[in-house]
Design an enzyme around this catalytic site. Structure first.
Site, PDB file in Angstrom:
ATOM      1  N   GLU A 194       0.842  -1.192   0.000  1.00 31.55           N
ATOM      2  CA  GLU A 194       0.000   0.000   0.000  1.00 31.55           C
ATOM      3  C   GLU A 194       0.885   1.253   0.000  1.00 31.55           C
ATOM      4  OE1 GLU A 194      -3.536  -0.414   2.377  1.00 31.55           O
ATOM      5  OE2 GLU A 194      -3.375   1.657   3.062  1.00 31.55           O
ATOM      6  N   GLU A 242      -3.008  10.223   3.137  1.00 30.66           N
ATOM      7  CA  GLU A 242      -4.141  10.248   4.053  1.00 30.66           C
ATOM      8  C   GLU A 242      -4.199  11.595   4.767  1.00 30.66           C
ATOM      9  OE1 GLU A 242      -4.569   5.748   5.695  1.00 30.66           O
ATOM     10  OE2 GLU A 242      -2.724   6.776   6.257  1.00 30.66           O
ATOM     11  N   ASP A 286       0.136   5.354   0.595  1.00 25.92           N
ATOM     12  CA  ASP A 286      -0.966   6.182   1.079  1.00 25.92           C
ATOM     13  C   ASP A 286      -0.699   7.678   1.043  1.00 25.92           C
ATOM     14  OD1 ASP A 286      -2.459   3.942   1.828  1.00 25.92           O
ATOM     15  OD2 ASP A 286      -1.602   3.904   3.843  1.00 25.92           O
TER      16      ASP A 286
END
Length: 303
Positions: free
Chosen positions: A122, A126, A124
């Site tokens: 993953e 965010e 990210d």
């Protein structure tokens, strides 16, 4: 004369404690000299993406190709690219919800969790929600063959932006190649994560995602402040979608895109200067500099 002197001293003292203006050039990063977002065409939402969950909390304005997703007490919402990629440039212009947003995550990221549950990669971007009067935190993260079961090894770098992300749309992007990951905000690189080992770098195909959801257990000051649904709905707006690169089905001759004029990748000198400026003035956390972390698990910090 004494009164004039006192007023002068008061004026000088007051100016020392005034918050800096975001419009001042001193608080904006230097020009990176290259704008990779201009090299990739925007796409209509439904050409490249589809709803993943919470369809009743998702609305598309076809006239402006603007997607609105929201979180309330019943549900959040998420979307996903229709194709997986093995490299590429992935971006969206996003406008965040103002006011109290503690516990709420607005995200734009790459993942292969659906293909490799419990053992996924993953990358990210965010936005960690916040309380009144405090800035959003933009968290970048890289997971390699991890999961959410407590064994995951996060590689977080966090920033307070040089602008208010609730006032207007700004472009956030991830450039991922077999050699590096570069995170960009309005074409300014804020972080570069180079491949130093096959064990510390994601190489399996990933899809592109966006979502808004309740992460009260950790999102704001390690869970100190929770989502407060008196302020619902929490709304995030996305537009200017870009997803360009080598899909998982492309020929092996497909050449990875670059964040700089150099076809081989990397950053120019001006891009490095801009990135260092952001990290010096706006970075608030770096996992490699956290003395509480076990850095035997993050060998890229000292490799």
């Amino acid at each position: 004369m004494m009164m004039a002197l006192l007023l002068f001293v008061f004026a000088i003292s007051s100016s020392m404690f005034m918050a800096p203006s975001f419009s001042s050039s001193a608080y904006w990063p230097p020009s990176p000299g290259y704008w990779p977002s201009h090299k990739f065409r925007s796409m209509s939402f439904y050409k490249g993406f589809t709803n993943l969950w919470g369809p009743q909390h998702q609305s598309l304005d076809n006239n402006n190709n603007a997607l609105t997703i929201w979180l309330d007490r019943t549900s959040g919402s998420g979307f996903k690219s229709v194709r997986p990629f093995r490299s590429g440039y992935f971006g969206a212009s996003i406008k965040l919800h103002p006011g109290y947003t503690a516990g709420v995550i607005t995200a734009f990221y790459l993942s292969n969790n659906e293909a490799h549950p419990g053992f996924h990669d993953e990358v990210d971007i965010e936005f960690l929600g916040t309380t009144f009067g405090k800035p959003y935190t933009l968290q970048t993260n890289v997971y390699i063959r991890g999961s959410g079961d407590g064994k995951i090894i996060g590689r977080e770098m966090k920033f307070h932006l040089w602008f208010d992300p609730t006032k207007d749309f700004h472009h956030y992007a991830i450039l991922w190649t077999p050699k590096e990951i570069i995170f960009l905000v309005d074409d300014v690189p804020i972080r570069r994560y180079p491949k130093k080992s096959v064990y510390t770098f994601p190489l399996r195909p990933m899809w592109v995602y966006g979502s808004i959801w309740d992460a009260s257990s950790w999102a704001t000051e390690d869970g100190k402040y929770k989502a407060d649904y008196r302020y619902q709905p929490f709304v995030a707006r996305y537009t200017n979608f870009k997803a360009s690169g080598c899909s998982a089905y492309a020929s092996r001759w497909c050449h990875p895109v670059s964040a700089s004029p150099y076809r081989s990748g990397g950053l120019t000198r001006h891009q490095y200067w801009a990135m260092r400026w952001v990290q010096r003035h706006h970075m608030v956390y770096n996992y490699c500099q956290d003395p509480k972390r076990d850095h035997r698990l993050t060998p890229e910090c000292w490799a």
